[in-house]
Design an enzyme around this catalytic site. Sequence first.
Site, short mmCIF file in Angstrom:
data_model
loop_
_atom_site.label_atom_id
_atom_site.label_comp_id
_atom_site.label_asym_id
_atom_site.label_seq_id
_atom_site.Cartn_x
_atom_site.Cartn_y
_atom_site.Cartn_z
N LYS A 37 29.97 37.38 6.72
CA LYS A 37 28.95 37.59 5.69
C LYS A 37 29.72 37.82 4.52
O LYS A 37 30.30 38.83 4.48
CB LYS A 37 27.92 38.58 6.11
CG LYS A 37 26.92 38.82 4.95
CD LYS A 37 26.09 40.20 5.13
CE LYS A 37 26.66 41.14 4.31
NZ LYS A 37 26.61 41.04 2.64
N GLY A 63 35.12 47.36 2.65
CA GLY A 63 34.26 47.61 1.64
C GLY A 63 34.37 49.22 1.41
O GLY A 63 35.41 49.60 1.82
N SER A 64 33.29 49.77 1.16
CA SER A 64 33.26 51.19 0.40
C SER A 64 33.23 51.99 1.88
O SER A 64 32.80 51.53 3.04
CB SER A 64 32.02 51.49 -0.24
OG SER A 64 30.96 51.45 0.64
N THR A 65 34.08 53.24 1.90
CA THR A 65 33.95 54.17 2.98
C THR A 65 32.44 54.45 3.48
O THR A 65 32.58 54.73 4.41
CB THR A 65 34.73 55.37 2.52
OG1 THR A 65 36.06 55.07 2.01
CG2 THR A 65 34.92 56.32 3.54
N GLU A 123 38.48 48.49 6.81
CA GLU A 123 39.43 48.58 5.64
C GLU A 123 38.51 48.97 4.52
O GLU A 123 37.66 48.38 4.14
CB GLU A 123 40.26 47.37 5.18
CG GLU A 123 41.39 47.50 4.82
CD GLU A 123 41.57 47.62 3.29
OE1 GLU A 123 41.11 46.45 2.74
OE2 GLU A 123 41.29 48.50 2.49
N CYS A 159 41.09 48.14 -3.76
CA CYS A 159 40.94 49.20 -3.06
C CYS A 159 42.49 49.73 -2.86
O CYS A 159 42.48 51.00 -2.68
CB CYS A 159 40.80 48.74 -1.43
SG CYS A 159 41.84 47.31 -0.88
N GLU A 186 36.83 57.55 -5.68
CA GLU A 186 37.33 56.18 -6.18
C GLU A 186 36.42 55.80 -7.09
O GLU A 186 35.02 55.96 -6.93
CB GLU A 186 37.22 55.26 -4.86
CG GLU A 186 37.70 53.95 -5.08
CD GLU A 186 37.70 53.11 -3.82
OE1 GLU A 186 36.70 53.44 -3.09
OE2 GLU A 186 38.76 52.33 -3.49
#
Lengths: 497, 498
Positions: free
Chosen positions: B191, B244-246, B266, B300, B398
């Site tokens: 996706k 993607g985001s945490t 990741e 990232c 971040e």
Amino acid sequence: MASITLKTPHSGDYEQPTGLFINNEFVKAVDGKTFEVINPTDETVICSVQEASEKDVDLAVAAARKAFQGEWRLKTTPEQRGKYLVNLADLFEENMDLLAAVESLDNGKAITMAKGDVGACVGCLRYYGGWADKIEGKVVDTSPDAFNYIRKEPIGVCGQIIPWNFPLLMWAWKIGPAVATGNCVVIKTAEQTPLSALVACTLIKKAGFPPGVINVISGFGKIAGAALSSHMDVDKVAFTGSTVVGRQIMKAAAGSNLKRVTLELGGKSPNIVFADADIDNAISWVNFGIYYNHGQCCCAGSRVYVQEGIYDKFIQRFKERAAKNAVGDPFHEDTFQGPQVSQLQFDRIMGYIEEGKKAGATVEVGGNRIGTKGFFIEPTIFSNVTEDMKIVQEEIFGPVCTVSKFKTKEEVIELGNNTTYGLAAAVHTTNLNTAIEVANSLKAGTVWVNSYNSLHWQLPFGGVKESGHGRELGEAALDNYLQTKTVSIRLGDALFG
Amino acid sequence: MSNLSIELEAPNGRKWTQPTGLFINNEFVASTSKQTIESIDPATELRIAEVHTASAEDVDKAVQAAKKALKHESWKHMSGTDRGILMAKLADLIEEEKELLATIDAWDNGKPYSVALGDDLPETIGTIRYYSGWADKTYGQTISTTRAKFAYTLRQPIGVVAQIIPWNYPLSMAAWKLGPALACGNTVVLKAAEQTPLSILVLGTLIKKAGFPPGVVNLINGYGREAGAALVQHPLVDKVAFTGSTATASQIMKMAARTLKNITLETGGKSPLIVFEDCDLEQAIKWSHYGIMSNQGQICTATSRLFVHSSIYEKFLQAFKAQVKEVSKVGDQWDESTFQGPQVTRAQYDRILSYIAIGKSEGATLLCGGEAQGGKGFYIQPTVFTDVKDSMRISREEIFGPVVTISSFESEEEVISRANDTTYGLGASVFTKDLERAHRVAEEMEAGMVWINSSQDCDFRVPFGGVKQSGIGRELGEAGLEAYTQVKAVHINMGTKL
């Protein structure tokens, strides 16, 4: 240097280079000597090619050294090395018909078999192309005071001496791992079969290799081969050929600069058929195991051992099968077996057949020359042999096998191992445990179960005992062309005052 | 929405037929969802195109296709060598279409076209080509135990893998995921990010052209909360890989926990960049600028927290400011002189501006920038905060934009401790000429990757990933293969009788 126009029934006219391939160019030999190339199908002269003397070997080695110290090591990335090899594989694929035709013309192998060889070259070159940027060392933690890493570095200039039984395939097997790991090479082809390698050289520049990385010279073992193995500026020699010459090469390496040596030599490989084998498949593989490539395989299954329960049935059907092998003109699509490669080989094989007859072995089928022109020999089977006969102990390198009976697993393991060689072996059985036990007990570099001569570029291949040292193919081949350097960085003060 | 393709012309004049459907079983199909995703050009805020989005039902279709392909002999019995050949072909096809693909990613994401063409595409091509070489070089082992046992391991594919990728490097991220997955014989439902849905669909046309059997690679667009969630929870998915985001990663891990799915993640970072007094200052300036300002700060591994030794702090700030002024030219994707394009979406733009506001309110000093560029497009001035305290939010969270924090330090011990004082652990950079210091500090950094005297200097042959909350598992290099195979042990009884 100009090429000459030759012709084959399969390719029609084509341009055959005849020079020495040094620095991406075809050049004349320094002394201008040439030698003749014979067509084993009709014993006529195909053409003459330049013959490398020691002076030409010096030039080729110098070209390789210059390339290694220059562009190849300092500028070309591993990724690019890999891409050139893959390009070369693609070019081989595009030129399959031509390369196969030249192979059949020079070596005498059937055109269908030659195409198989070229396909295997494509796979091998592509496979090693993929390894080029995956050569890895290690980081080893000894103490907080040190940062240690291990580098895997190319060796440098490698001399590679290849045989005549699979001219192109042996060329690919040598170039692949050597070049993928960053070395530069000087290849001496066999004097019996110099032509296909020279045609392949026309693809090297096209594939993108800088000059000097791959050099190919035609010449004789006694002169050019000897010069390479004793050259003070060659860092490693790889040889495939007879055990006799293998010994000389080891001596030459020892007597010169202790260059590293890998050898892939002869064999007298046992092909073992148990009573519980699938007999139809076994016959097919045993036939292929000795008659493929006219018996001119280092790993040929030349000693056949059949368990007593099926011996009579086996021998009867094997005779019939062997006689069915189509022997004839390599360029006919139906031909399985062409002529032996040269007069010398022909005489040698016929000599062994005479020895066998004299020693009292039974000729089940074959035993004679076919026709009067061309080095054709009938597929031959000897039975009622004893282990001490020359035809059982010595490598014949022709379409000649011996068949013996055995009772037990333990007995045949001993018989199989009763040889100074140790290249390959095979076991035919439907019993899982027999297969694994016997395979694990035979002293050989490769053991096939229920097949024969099934090589693959992913699987290491080589011998034990007097069949050689080192392994080709697979990841294993890379080690032949790398040296290990340990770098230890001190992170702290001096230990001693 | 019924159209499965649309004719597009990019601002650079390039024209092509853009597929808009879901790529399942080597065909583009319409979604069952009434929703669509709009791709917006972040430079002009104008719509580029609308694409189909996958509903839970469409996700099921894609997963079923991947499952079927996994068991079908056309993929299951394909040798590693042949898989590698298909992948190499794919790499070649991507290379042939690199200008088109770079155009799409630049238009969709906002990054300069020259960067998409010069960095993103070679990385995409190189990664696929690199993994194509691994396809026939993964091994099991034979293991010596006793005479009564012949033991060996097989390396087998994990199965159907769900891969969810981000928008910051659309094609490269797809290549990082597809490379090892396909090399190891898995089948994939990937996706793409809803912010950058276009290039992945053109990649679909190349997958078919390369000759992959239908269902081996399925590429869909969809919203994270619907398509992403459906994918992660699907019972037939054997493994999930997410970048993607945490925050989202944490959601995914929770969803995966229910069925104990194999996952690799990741996520984000707040990577430190340390400048020691014995560095090559000119290079340190250039790399530290690049380390946060490239890709519009949307990396990232961005080295977004700079620690500069007090003895060179003032000198550094002036030089850094000058570097920003000289190099960080803000402009659209098509202007050859642009260094920094627009941020990818309004949402990201708003988020970054809010962090800038937070920084100001927390009392950090603004060295330069600090405002939106103004006018059309999601442009933000390259922004530098100095005199930053470690407790400030701009130093801890971040930002994912062209915003950097710089503070000074006294000792090596102190800066190591401050650099590690974060829940993240993705990258780290150290600038020094001292050999021992370099290795020593590298060892101490709590990060998956350390760069000595560079930043953002990745290579697809070298493992990439984070520790702590920056992720689980490694991508790239040989290490990247681990996530996509499973080890099966086979024991053959060679004599133990009961």
